[in-house]
Structures are given as structure tokens and as C-alpha cells.
Design an enzyme around this catalytic site. Structure first.
Site, PDB file in Angstrom:
ATOM      1  N   SER A 110      41.840  45.744  49.302  1.00  0.00           N
ATOM      2  CA  SER A 110      42.831  45.774  48.697  1.00  0.00           C
ATOM      3  C   SER A 110      43.819  44.814  49.661  1.00  0.00           C
ATOM      4  O   SER A 110      43.591  43.822  50.029  1.00  0.00           O
ATOM      5  CB  SER A 110      43.922  46.925  48.331  1.00  0.00           C
ATOM      6  OG  SER A 110      45.314  46.457  47.343  1.00  0.00           O
ATOM      7  N   ASP A 265      39.468  47.624  37.862  1.00  0.00           N
ATOM      8  CA  ASP A 265      40.199  47.742  39.111  1.00  0.00           C
ATOM      9  C   ASP A 265      41.649  46.926  38.398  1.00  0.00           C
ATOM     10  O   ASP A 265      41.541  45.653  38.008  1.00  0.00           O
ATOM     11  CB  ASP A 265      39.978  46.697  40.383  1.00  0.00           C
ATOM     12  CG  ASP A 265      40.809  47.020  41.401  1.00  0.00           C
ATOM     13  OD1 ASP A 265      42.377  47.255  41.100  1.00  0.00           O
ATOM     14  OD2 ASP A 265      40.422  46.764  42.810  1.00  0.00           O
TER      15      ASP A 265
END
Length: 321
Positions: A110, A265
Site C-alpha cells: 500500500s 483491491d
């Protein structure tokens, strides 16, 4: 696919003064003479957790984990002063020098993938290889998808609570509106907005909404650092050119790189990881592995993602400094 390693203790920990303002907390784990690997946490502002070290075989790796400026145990808490992408890149390099490490593997997911790319593109000679998850490159289109319009089409119920704390007339730029409040003088409003911002992200991080994970945002200390620092970085575009990290990916295409991406995601959609993979040479570059995890979202704490990360670190055991 292997599960994460059983819990193990920290060998040593300490604080490194990286500026007149900031001191960062760090930990060393595993084999003291092992191959160095540095873990870069998400957010920005998320901080490290005890389980983060369990991706790395403690009989092989010397793992280094640290709380970025303003996060976790680093001080001052939730501070935005002298807190930019390039300050953090400098901190990584300062920590490497402090620990007398010549080269290391860089591991980040991330926001941690953003920082991994920023660091490795500036210091490719200090990197043995990279393990990246849930790729985020801080482009405006990525930010607007999640914080403005896009992800709300999939999670309208949770987005309602996220936008409810902002007056209707300011909702045309949600990040700007949040930033005004997260950096304002109204402490009650600041905490309310920090909780709403953080709840939106925790609610959307897994393929299946996890009520227990959402509760993480109820911790006001964690939520304040997470929301303030994220928003600070995002409204400032990470202090880099839009698209810079993908444009400069050629600087690291010679390194072994494993990219792990959850198919579903929502926080960091697969399009970004695919574009990074292509910028690195795609299928023509045998140094780069691109792995889609078909039954997962964004969180590193989903079982299939965890196992893929452990496998990646195990595959890199063949790499030497």
C-alpha cells in the site's frame, strides 16, 4: 503457500533522531547476521504491528521495522512538520547507515509500496530486491477513485458515513475539506473526522467487510495519526510529479521484484500494479514477477495475501547482499 511464521520477539529496539523535530522508533528481529530486509508500513501514518515481522523467516533474515515520522511510537505523535515523502526516504537511508547495513531487501505494501518505489528509485544501489503489495503510486486519479468518486459505487453505505462529516458545499473536494478539519483547532471535530476517515479505509480494506478490523479506527490515537498524515501527504501529491514513480520505474528494472496484488483491491485497484509491471518491462523482464491473488482485497491480513508475502520472502532467500 506457507502461513506466516510463529510469533517471535524483537532482538533490539531504539530511537533514531532523524531531524531536529523527529525521532523514529525501530526494531531489529531475526538472525543478527542474516540477510537484511526492511519493512515499510502503510498509511502513511499506520505504524508497525507485532505481526509485521512474521513474514520473514527469523532463522534467515535480519528484519528491520520502523514507525515512520509521526506514526506509532515515533515522536512527536501525528506531527506534520517536516513530514514529506522525501523526508521519509532520507530516514530509510539514515537508518540503513545507522545499522551499518550495506544493502537490503525492501518490503512494502500500500503506502509502503509507494515509499519502497520512492526509496529504491533514488537509491537503487542500496537495494537487493523489492517485494511490493497493493501498489499505490499516489497519482491524483488513484486518490480521487478512493476518496472522491469511484469506490463509493461499491461501498455506498460506508461512504455515506465518510462524507457525512463534511458540509454539502465542500464535498466537491473531500480531501481538501478533511485536511482543513484535521489540521484545525477544533479538537472534537478533528477526532470525529479522523475516525470517519479511518473507518472508511478499514471498512473497504478486505474482500469481506471485517467489523473487528473497522474497530481499529475507534482508537483515537491511531486514527488521528493515520488520518492526519495520510491527508497531509495526499493533498500535497506526495511532493512529487504526478506519475513520477511509474515513469521512473526503469531505474529499478534490473532488480528482482515481486508484485503481489489482490484482484478485488478497492483501496488500491489492480490497474496501478499492472501499469507498474508494464513500466518495469512486463513479461519481457524476467526479473519481475506479477502475482494476482484472486480471492483477496487490499489488506495484508487476508490469508491468501499473507501466504503470498511469506512465499515471496522465502523465494528471496537466494538473494545475497
Amino acid at each position: 503457500m506457507a502461513p506466516i511464521y510463529a510469533p517471535f520477539s524483537v532482538n533490539s529496539s531504539g530511537y533514531l533522531q532523524v531531524s531536529p523535530v523527529h525521532s523514529i522508533y525501530y526494531e531489529e528481529c531475526g538472525l543478527a547476521t542474516g540477510v537484511p530486509i526492511v519493512y515499510l508500513h502503510g498509511g502513511p501514518g499506520g505504524g508497525i504491528e507485532d505481526s509485521d515481522r512474521q513474514y520473514f523467516d527469523p532463522s534467515h533474515y535480519r528484519s528491520i521495522l520502523f514507525d515512520q515520522r509521526g506514526s506509532g511510537k515515533s515522536t512527536p505523535h501525528a506531527s506534520l512538520e517536516d513530514n514529506t515523502t522525501w523526508d521519509l526516504v532520507s530516514d530509510i537511508e539514515a537508518l540503513r547507515q545507522h545499522l551499518k547495513i550495506e544493502k537490503w531487501i525492501v518490503f512494502g505494501g500500500s503506502w509502503g509500496s509507494t515509499l519502497s518505489l520512492a526509496y529504491s528509485e533514488k537509491y537503487p544501489e542500496r537495494c537487493i530486491g523489492l517485494i511490493l503489495r497493493g501498489i499505490f503510486t499516489l497519482r491524483r486519479e488513484e486518490l480521487e477513485w478512493f476518496y472522491q468518486k469511484g469506490a463509493d459505487m461499491l461501498f455506498p453505505d460506508f461512504f455515506e458515513a465518510y462524507k457525512a462529516v463534511i458540509p454539502v458545499e465542500e464535498r466537491g473536494d473531500m480531501m481538501k475539506a478533511y485536511y482543513k478539519r484535521l489540521t484545525g483547532d477544533n479538537e472534537e471535530e478533528k477526532l470525529k473526522c479522523a475516525g470517519a476517515w479511518s473507518s472508511w479505509e478499514t471498512a473497504t480494506s478486505k474482500l469481506m467487510v471485517d467489523p473487528e478490523y473497522i474497530k481499529k479506527a475507534e482508537d483515537p490515537k491511531w486514527a488521528l495519526a493515520f488520518a492526519r498524515i495520510e491527508c497531509h501527504f495526499f493533498v500535497n501529491g506526495g511532493w512529487m510529479r504526478d506519475g513520477q514513480l511509474i515513469e521512473e520505474a526503469h531505474k529499478i528494472k534490473h532488480l528482482p521484484i515481486i508484485i503481489i496484488q489482490g484482484r478485488y483491491d478497492i483501496v488500491c485497484p489492480a490497474k496501478t500494479s499492472w501499469e507498474l509491471y508494464q513500466a518495469l518491462g512486463g513479461e519481457k523482464n524476467s526479473n519481475v514477477t506479477y502475482q494476482i491473488i484472486g480471492d483477496s482485497g487490499h489488506s495484508a491480513h487476508e490469508k491468501a495475501i499473507e501466504e503470498a508475502l511469506v512465499d515471496a520472502a522465502d523465494k528471496f532467500k537466494s538473494l545475497k547482499p
